[in-house]
Design a protein around this motif. Sequence first.
Motif, short mmCIF file in Angstrom:
data_model
loop_
_atom_site.label_atom_id
_atom_site.label_comp_id
_atom_site.label_asym_id
_atom_site.label_seq_id
_atom_site.Cartn_x
_atom_site.Cartn_y
_atom_site.Cartn_z
N LYS A 124 0.81 -1.22 0.00
CA LYS A 124 0.00 0.00 0.00
C LYS A 124 0.84 1.27 0.00
O LYS A 124 0.33 2.36 -0.27
N MET A 125 2.13 1.14 0.32
CA MET A 125 3.01 2.32 0.37
C MET A 125 3.47 2.77 -1.01
O MET A 125 3.97 3.88 -1.17
N ILE A 126 3.35 1.92 -2.01
CA ILE A 126 3.99 2.19 -3.30
C ILE A 126 3.14 3.18 -4.11
O ILE A 126 1.98 2.90 -4.43
N ASP A 127 3.73 4.30 -4.44
CA ASP A 127 3.06 5.32 -5.25
C ASP A 127 3.54 5.20 -6.70
O ASP A 127 4.70 5.50 -7.01
N ARG A 128 2.65 4.74 -7.58
CA ARG A 128 3.00 4.55 -8.99
C ARG A 128 2.45 5.66 -9.88
O ARG A 128 2.47 5.55 -11.11
N SER A 129 1.95 6.72 -9.26
CA SER A 129 1.22 7.72 -10.03
C SER A 129 2.10 8.56 -10.95
O SER A 129 1.63 9.05 -11.98
N LYS A 130 3.35 8.74 -10.62
CA LYS A 130 4.23 9.59 -11.42
C LYS A 130 5.32 8.74 -12.04
O LYS A 130 6.20 8.23 -11.33
N PRO A 131 5.31 8.55 -13.34
CA PRO A 131 6.32 7.69 -13.95
C PRO A 131 7.70 8.32 -13.92
O PRO A 131 7.85 9.53 -14.07
N GLY A 132 8.71 7.48 -13.70
CA GLY A 132 10.09 7.93 -13.71
C GLY A 132 10.81 7.40 -14.94
O GLY A 132 10.20 6.87 -15.87
N LYS A 133 12.12 7.50 -14.92
CA LYS A 133 12.92 7.05 -16.06
C LYS A 133 14.26 6.53 -15.56
O LYS A 133 14.66 6.77 -14.43
N ALA A 134 14.94 5.81 -16.43
CA ALA A 134 16.29 5.31 -16.14
C ALA A 134 17.25 5.93 -17.13
O ALA A 134 17.00 5.91 -18.35
N VAL A 135 18.34 6.50 -16.64
CA VAL A 135 19.34 7.12 -17.51
C VAL A 135 20.73 6.65 -17.10
O VAL A 135 20.96 6.29 -15.94
N LEU A 136 21.64 6.63 -18.06
CA LEU A 136 23.04 6.30 -17.78
C LEU A 136 23.82 7.59 -17.53
O LEU A 136 23.73 8.54 -18.33
N GLN A 137 24.55 7.62 -16.43
CA GLN A 137 25.38 8.78 -16.11
C GLN A 137 26.69 8.30 -15.51
O GLN A 137 26.79 7.17 -15.00
N ARG A 138 27.68 9.18 -15.55
CA ARG A 138 28.94 8.86 -14.89
C ARG A 138 28.75 8.76 -13.38
O ARG A 138 27.94 9.48 -12.79
N MET A 139 29.54 7.89 -12.75
CA MET A 139 29.46 7.69 -11.30
C MET A 139 30.10 8.83 -10.51
O MET A 139 29.67 9.14 -9.41
N GLU B 169 38.38 0.33 -8.65
CA GLU B 169 37.66 -0.95 -8.73
C GLU B 169 36.69 -0.94 -9.92
O GLU B 169 36.60 -1.92 -10.67
N TRP B 170 36.00 0.18 -10.11
CA TRP B 170 34.99 0.24 -11.18
C TRP B 170 35.63 0.56 -12.53
O TRP B 170 35.13 0.12 -13.56
N VAL B 171 36.71 1.32 -12.54
CA VAL B 171 37.44 1.54 -13.79
C VAL B 171 37.91 0.19 -14.34
O VAL B 171 37.77 -0.12 -15.53
N LYS B 172 38.44 -0.63 -13.46
CA LYS B 172 38.95 -1.95 -13.87
C LYS B 172 37.83 -2.84 -14.39
O LYS B 172 37.98 -3.51 -15.42
N ARG B 173 36.69 -2.83 -13.72
CA ARG B 173 35.63 -3.76 -14.08
C ARG B 173 34.82 -3.27 -15.28
O ARG B 173 34.35 -4.06 -16.09
N GLN B 174 34.64 -1.95 -15.41
CA GLN B 174 33.87 -1.44 -16.55
C GLN B 174 34.76 -1.13 -17.76
O GLN B 174 34.25 -0.96 -18.86
N LYS B 175 36.07 -1.02 -17.52
CA LYS B 175 37.02 -0.71 -18.59
C LYS B 175 36.68 0.61 -19.29
O LYS B 175 36.81 0.75 -20.52
N GLN B 176 36.24 1.56 -18.48
CA GLN B 176 35.89 2.90 -18.98
C GLN B 176 35.74 3.81 -17.77
O GLN B 176 35.84 3.36 -16.65
#
Length: 530
Positions: A83-98, A116-123
Amino acid sequence: MHSHPPLTGLLLACLLAAGSPAWALAPPTKADSQAAPANQPGHTQGLKETGNYTVSTIAEQTLHLDPPKLPDLSGYTAEAVAKMIDRSKPGKAVLQRMVQQQPLKEFTGGSNRLAEWVKRQKQMPQAIFIEGGYVNLAELAGKLGKSLEQVEPGVYVARLPIVVSQGATLEIDGKVKELRLSQDRGAFLVNDGKLFVRDSKVTAWNEAKGEPAWFKSPNEFRPFLVSWGGAEAYLVNSTFTSFGYNASKAYGISISQYSPGMDTQMKRPRPKGWVLGSTFVDNWYGFYCYEADDLVVRGNTYRDNVIYGIDPHDRSRRLIIAENTVYGTKKKHGIIVSREVDDSFIFRNKTYDNHLSGIVLDRNSVNNLVAYNEVYRNHSDGITLYESGDNLIYANQVLGNRRHGIRIRNSVNIRLYENLAAGNQLLGVYGHIKDLSDTDRDIDLDPFDTKVSLIVVGGKLAGNGSGPLSVASPLSLELYKVAMLGPTKSSGISFSGVLGEKQEEILDLLVRQQRAVLIDPVESQAELHK
């Protein structure tokens, strides 16, 4: 895999080993740090002095305690979360630098961690950011390329970290059979908004081997979940496997205020969350919290986790830890609260077969209730209190642990009421002091006093290997109506320490006269007459 024998069978075995009652005993220990002197109101018998302690009776009514009131759990349910979940306003997913992202500064702020992440993502490392409103993870299939890929129906692999931003909501529900966070690519899950995981499975995943990222060594990166200050996390009827490693805020499943430097800058309220009906396997810490209030951890199973099953830490308050089953912890304790975790409730849990203790209160954690727990077959003590005064230990069953049933160190005003400690290899109840000055302890951060005082009322101490009860150098000790059964030694039940020196007087009052007894230092009597 650990078997879970019926506790009634273990209890029966302990009591059968104990045999018939040798006598019913009445001991309780004064819960405050300065015991009432023998010539004050409430004392009904003259002093008997031997050594440095006096034995006297006190009025039984001063030790009366009604059963403690437990929190109402009826509102903490999967239905309430839905009952806590508010789905009324849609969101989005975007890729950004960490880098330069507030929720990730803990992990990118130093070159060592960023590497650690430079090594694993290679970028230059990137993450998936959930923004603006509500997003269901299953709806992202195909929208983020290989970063979040559906590899079979209902099974998703995230190859970048996922960040729920402030003001956003991410739901992982039954449409997601399993979300696999790629260990190979450095994925993890950070919540700075609202996170709901319901009826699903989230696994730290070794893609190269096609299996969970099973624990191998403390410092090997494994995906983790952290929910920050100001955020809310609700984990319900789900399974979390192989999370976490030995790096700050990456311990496994964490609900944590930001670290002090970030906290003063961001001024976020304390984090919120419920963890209900879920299973946690092979995590570095099955549950960790830091400076969190009013969290609820109810009805979960913590199995074969590495360091701790459940570990609330630093200045967390008013927690409810109830109806959990915690077993097979490999390195340390099943349940531990440590460093000023106060005003909390630990009740109706089963904690067994853990490498050290079943339940621990540690480092000035006060005003807590530990009640109705089943604590057995742990490889050290059953219930342990270290430097944590003013706690009530009520009606627990503490059975067959390899060291003491209940151990209290450097803690005053500890009330032990109606507990059963049976078949433990050393003492049923052991109270002692210890000077920690020459250890690696930070005395400013974790101060201590070498004082112990106990009240032991009701319950049974049965068939414990080294005897029912020993308290070394108590500030005060009050005893009443404790049944002591089945000595393991042919000489019968005998006390050690201060109680051993006074055994004749104590047993006369407790057993023959059925009185409540106070044992306290002669010095406390002398103080009255200065």
